[in-house]
Design an enzyme around this catalytic site. Structure first.
Site, PDB file in Angstrom:
ATOM      1  CB  CYS A  80     -19.642  -2.462  35.240  1.00 38.39           C
ATOM      2  SG  CYS A  80     -19.685  -0.812  34.598  1.00 38.39           S
ATOM      3  CG  HIS A 170     -22.172  -1.633  39.133  1.00 39.76           C
ATOM      4  ND1 HIS A 170     -20.883  -2.080  39.326  1.00 39.76           N
ATOM      5  CD2 HIS A 170     -22.085  -0.683  38.184  1.00 39.76           C
ATOM      6  CE1 HIS A 170     -20.058  -1.436  38.535  1.00 39.76           C
ATOM      7  NE2 HIS A 170     -20.763  -0.570  37.826  1.00 39.76           N
ATOM      8  CD  GLU A 172     -21.386  -4.714  41.787  1.00 35.42           C
ATOM      9  OE1 GLU A 172     -22.286  -5.313  41.147  1.00 35.42           O
ATOM     10  OE2 GLU A 172     -20.584  -3.939  41.256  1.00 35.42           O
TER      11      GLU A 172
HETATM   12  N1  GLN Z   1     -16.279   2.286  31.674  1.00 36.13           N
HETATM   13  C1  GLN Z   1     -15.445   1.688  32.678  1.00 36.13           C
HETATM   14  C2  GLN Z   1     -14.252   0.978  32.041  1.00 36.13           C
HETATM   15  O1  GLN Z   1     -13.994   1.118  30.887  1.00 36.13           O
HETATM   16  C3  GLN Z   1     -16.234   0.685  33.508  1.00 36.13           C
HETATM   17  C4  GLN Z   1     -17.082   1.399  34.502  1.00 36.13           C
HETATM   18  C5  GLN Z   1     -17.504   0.567  35.687  1.00 36.13           C
HETATM   19  O2  GLN Z   1     -17.053  -0.572  35.899  1.00 36.13           O
HETATM   20  N2  GLN Z   1     -18.355   1.126  36.534  1.00 36.13           N
HETATM   21  O3  GLN Z   1     -13.549   0.278  32.722  1.00 36.13           O
END
Ligand code: GLN
Length: 190
Positions: A80, A170, A172
């Site tokens: 992410c 995710h 995790e």
């Molecule tokens: N959109 C978020 C960012 O720009 C990331 C979101 C996440 O890691 N759950 O950092």
């Protein structure tokens, strides 16, 4: 053997990644400084707020350290926000990514419509996986050297370029450890 895995622990859900590594009996540690980075053989960049993580990385010189080790072939896995940080290019102006993975990312593509969702995806060689997406970034372009290992709604959600692995979801946050195990297999060759 004897490999140590680091988790970038500046902000975000690094504790969840450390818990997965502990469950897999892998020696693991938090990485907060350039010196911590020297002690590890692989690094996970967690989910969180990519702008915050990038700012803290730059402050400690970790951005340069990770870039250097990544180019030398150290296995890196970004989830992410971690995917955002590894990208070559972002549609948004911030943060400045590390440019280790030849993809273009739209940071808050899904988040504008729906904050989070779950989906069963099909991962190449691994099979079905229940994926949790939270304010997920969207990969809008992937370069020729990037293998797309899973897609959702026509966009790559798990990608690999050599030693660099990244997911917009995710793993995790579920108790399925297969993606972490797949990432750890990179160490056998590095
Ligand atoms: N959109 C978020 C960012 O720009 C990331 C979101 C996440 O890691 N759950 O950092």
């Amino acid at each position: 053997m004897g490999h140590r895995v680091g988790v970038l622990a500046l902000q975000g859900d690094f504790r969840e990644h450390l818990a997965v590594l502990r469950r897999l009996d892998v020696p693991a540690q938090e990485v907060r400084t350039a010196k911590d980075l020297e002690a590890v053989d692989a690094l996970i960049l967690p989910g969180g707020e990519s702008t915050t993580i990038a700012r803290l990385m730059a402050k400690s010189g970790l951005d340069r350290g990770i870039k250097e080790r990544g180019r030398e072939g150290m296995p890196l896995y970004g989830t992410c926000a971690g995917l955002i940080l590894l990208a070559k290019e972002l549609l948004e102006d911030r943060p400045q990514p590390l440019e280790l993975l030849d993809v273009t990312v739209d940071r808050n593509a899904y988040g504008r419509q729906v904050d989070s969702f779950e989906a069963d995806i099909e991962i190449r060689d691994l099979g079905e996986f229940h994926a949790v997406f939270i304010r997920a970034p969207k990969v809008t372009r992937s370069g020729p050297a990037v293998e797309v290992l899973a897609e959702h709604d026509g966009a790559p959600v798990l990608v690999r370029q050599g030693n660099v692995l990244a997911s917009s979801f995710h793993p995790e946050l579920t108790d399925d450890t297969r993606i972490h195990e797949f990432f750890l297999s990179f160490l056998e060759k590095s």
